[in-house]
Design a protein around this motif. Structure first.
Motif, mmCIF file in Angstrom:
data_model
loop_
_atom_site.group_PDB
_atom_site.id
_atom_site.type_symbol
_atom_site.label_atom_id
_atom_site.label_comp_id
_atom_site.label_asym_id
_atom_site.label_seq_id
_atom_site.Cartn_x
_atom_site.Cartn_y
_atom_site.Cartn_z
ATOM 1 N N ALA A 293 27.922 9.262 -46.312
ATOM 2 C CA ALA A 293 28.633 10.371 -46.964
ATOM 3 C C ALA A 293 27.863 11.678 -46.846
ATOM 4 N N LEU A 294 26.610 11.617 -46.371
ATOM 5 C CA LEU A 294 25.785 12.820 -46.301
ATOM 6 C C LEU A 294 26.249 13.829 -45.245
ATOM 7 N N PRO A 295 26.567 13.421 -43.989
ATOM 8 C CA PRO A 295 26.962 14.424 -42.987
ATOM 9 C C PRO A 295 28.137 15.305 -43.408
ATOM 10 N N PRO A 296 29.251 14.739 -43.916
ATOM 11 C CA PRO A 296 30.323 15.641 -44.346
ATOM 12 C C PRO A 296 29.917 16.533 -45.513
ATOM 13 N N ALA A 297 29.029 16.029 -46.374
ATOM 14 C CA ALA A 297 28.560 16.852 -47.492
ATOM 15 C C ALA A 297 27.744 18.030 -46.988
ATOM 16 N N VAL A 298 26.911 17.806 -45.980
ATOM 17 C CA VAL A 298 26.087 18.878 -45.403
ATOM 18 C C VAL A 298 26.983 19.947 -44.768
ATOM 19 N N LEU A 299 27.950 19.522 -43.967
ATOM 20 C CA LEU A 299 28.822 20.473 -43.287
ATOM 21 C C LEU A 299 29.712 21.226 -44.277
ATOM 22 N N PHE A 300 30.160 20.559 -45.322
ATOM 23 C CA PHE A 300 30.965 21.263 -46.320
ATOM 24 C C PHE A 300 30.118 22.273 -47.077
ATOM 25 N N ARG A 301 28.832 22.003 -47.255
ATOM 26 C CA ARG A 301 27.951 22.972 -47.902
ATOM 27 C C ARG A 301 27.832 24.244 -47.065
ATOM 28 N N VAL A 302 27.790 24.102 -45.748
ATOM 29 C CA VAL A 302 27.771 25.282 -44.882
ATOM 30 C C VAL A 302 29.048 26.095 -45.086
ATOM 31 N N TYR A 303 30.171 25.413 -45.128
ATOM 32 C CA TYR A 303 31.453 26.090 -45.361
ATOM 33 C C TYR A 303 31.441 26.800 -46.717
ATOM 34 N N SER A 304 30.902 26.143 -47.736
ATOM 35 C CA SER A 304 30.824 26.732 -49.064
ATOM 36 C C SER A 304 29.937 27.974 -49.068
ATOM 37 N N THR A 305 28.774 27.881 -48.416
ATOM 38 C CA THR A 305 27.850 29.015 -48.360
ATOM 39 C C THR A 305 28.472 30.195 -47.621
ATOM 40 N N LEU A 306 29.193 29.913 -46.550
ATOM 41 C CA LEU A 306 29.872 30.971 -45.812
ATOM 42 C C LEU A 306 30.861 31.706 -46.715
ATOM 43 N N ASN A 307 31.650 30.968 -47.463
ATOM 44 C CA ASN A 307 32.625 31.600 -48.349
ATOM 45 C C ASN A 307 31.952 32.405 -49.459
ATOM 46 N N GLN A 308 30.847 31.906 -49.971
ATOM 47 C CA GLN A 308 30.112 32.657 -50.991
ATOM 48 C C GLN A 308 29.580 33.969 -50.431
#
Length: 452
Positions: A132-147
């Motif tokens: 479950a870690l890889p999708p969590a890492v990539l979604f964090r990048v998406y979250s940081t971009l939006n922030q």
């Protein structure tokens, strides 16, 4: 719109999403607690290991927020797209390190003397979460971009929707039903895995379809690794990630050391830790919103405005910290009863929440400070401070009081000494970070911000 309104709206949006994600842990804690005390104890240990790995690795990616916010403030939108593509190489390395650690926890479990009866369940739980870690890492990048774009709403909507999926899945997988056998604590991990991949898929779809991302030119051919840019990421991200590792492990290693005290102590500590983590979401959201805006103004070359926002954010963090501290003190018995129907677990949890309240008062200030210090490229001094105070004073001091035969808790199997010493260490940390932040603001008040 005033800067206060901008920060408040951003922070509240981030907070809603963060609380939805934290509700994953709350859900699992309640579900496991209702399943059995042994399942809750195994979740306490397993989640402590996973959170230590996940949050510390995410800290490296969080350093991208001030960089991307500065680029946006300077109007360098295509550069943000190139930077994001380069961050994929960073994500690859993070996933390799994280998955390897989660798939091989035996040495850590032995070192911390986790009871043998819990180890099998903990290993199964972590093996599932490794994937479950890889999708969590990539979604964090998406979250940081939006922030960094000042548009966290899309992320929050996805996170709230994910909670609607997570809750029934955790209950179903843990207790079984409709032809599925009861999976116990492993069921919580399977639910997280399915939700993480769903979130990633939706995030990718939005990046392909929403006009918001068009100026960034994200969907270009991947460039070769840029050693200079990746090196810049690591110079900022590694100290930040290591600092978070120290902070998180000073918090989560308590669970591993407390596990040897038995299921009662481990279960009570898990509830206390979960509530502390929920409270942490408030200063975290404020820190994310403020640091994004501060970096935007620094990118635009207005250091005075950035300084004013830092001081405003600090006051807000202190005020919110005091309010949540009072709420914990007044409602500690009710909160304990929500989590568990076991009278002994509830009583011990209520006593621990006295220390959790003191812990949060300091945590609110230091969380805000360390995020904003990253906007000024200050990462090494906070790392050293954490090592000295959180590991040396909080974790080691708590261990000494709990198992060294010292103080009022001598010979009593309770997590209280760990919480007491951690609260004291965090209080000193908050004072040190506040002083460092004030000195930094004075030094940068007349200087232009570097654009990366």
């Amino acid at each position: 719109m005033s800067e206060l309104s901008i920060i408040a709206r951003h922070a509240l949006t981030v907070l809603a999403g963060q609380l939805a994600i934290m509700a994953f842990g709350v859900t699992d804690t309640i579900v496991a607690g209702r399943y059995s005390p042994a399942a809750l104890a195994a979740l306490s240990v397993g989640s402590a290991v996973f959170v230590s790995v996940y949050i510390s690795l995410m800290g490296i990616l969080q350093a991208l927020l001030p960089l991307w916010s500065e680029q946006r403030g300077a109007g360098q939108l295509p550069a943000m797209g190139r930077s994001l593509r380069q961050s994929m190489y960073l994500c690859l390395g993070i996933c390799v390190v994280g998955m390897t650690t989660l798939l091989s926890p035996d040495a850590l479990l032995r070192w911390t003397d986790v009871p043998q009866a819990l180890q099998a369940d903990v290993r199964d739980y972590l093996a599932i979460l490794a994937w479950a870690l890889p999708p969590a890492v990539l979604f964090r990048v998406y979250s940081t971009l939006n922030q960094s774009l000042g548009r966290p709403q899309l992320v929050t909507w996805l996170q709230v929707a994910a909670l609607v999926l997570k809750l029934p899945l955790s209950i179903w997988f843990t207790f079984g039903g409709a032809g599925l056998p009861a999976l116990g604590v492993a069921g919580c991990a399977w639910a997280t895995l399915l939700v993480n991949y769903t979130l990633l898929g939706l995030g990718l779809w939005l990046m392909r379809t929403q006009a918001l991302y068009n100026p960034l030119q994200l969907w270009q051919r991947m460039e070769r690794p840029d050693r200079a840019q990746l090196g810049h990421f690591l110079r900022l991200g590694l100290p930040a990630g290591l600092a978070i590792l120290v902070e998180v492990t000073s918090f989560t290693l308590m669970a591993l050391f407390v596990a040897r005290q038995g299921n009662l102590a481990a279960a009570s500590h898990q509830i206390a830790a979960n509530l502390a983590a929920v409270c942490y979401m408030v200063p975290l959201s404020l820190a994310i919103a403020t640091s994004a805006r501060v970096s935007w103004w620094r990118g635009a070359g207005n250091e005075l405005k950035a300084r004013q926002l830092v001081l405003l954010g600090w006051r807000l963090a202190a005020l919110m910290g005091l309010l949540l501290t009072a709420l914990l003190l007044l409602s500690r018995h009710h909160l304990a009863a929500v989590y568990t129907s076991d009278a002994q677990v509830a009583a011990l949890t209520a006593s621990l929440l006295l220390w959790v309240a003191a812990y949060h008062a300091a945590d609110s200030i230091q969380t805000f400070c360390i995020f904003v210090l990253r906007c000024y490229r200050i990462t090494v001094a906070p790392l050293l401070t954490y090592c000295l105070l959180l590991w040396g004073g909080g974790l080691a001091g708590g261990y000494w009081l709990a198992y060294g035969g010292q103080g009022p808790w001598s010979g009593t199997p309770t997590p209280a000494p760990f919480w007491a010493m951690s609260a004291a260490a965090l209080g000193i940390t908050a004072l040190a970070f506040s002083a460092l932040l004030w000195r930094t603001l004075r030094a940068h008040s007349a200087q232009p911000a570097p654009i990366s």
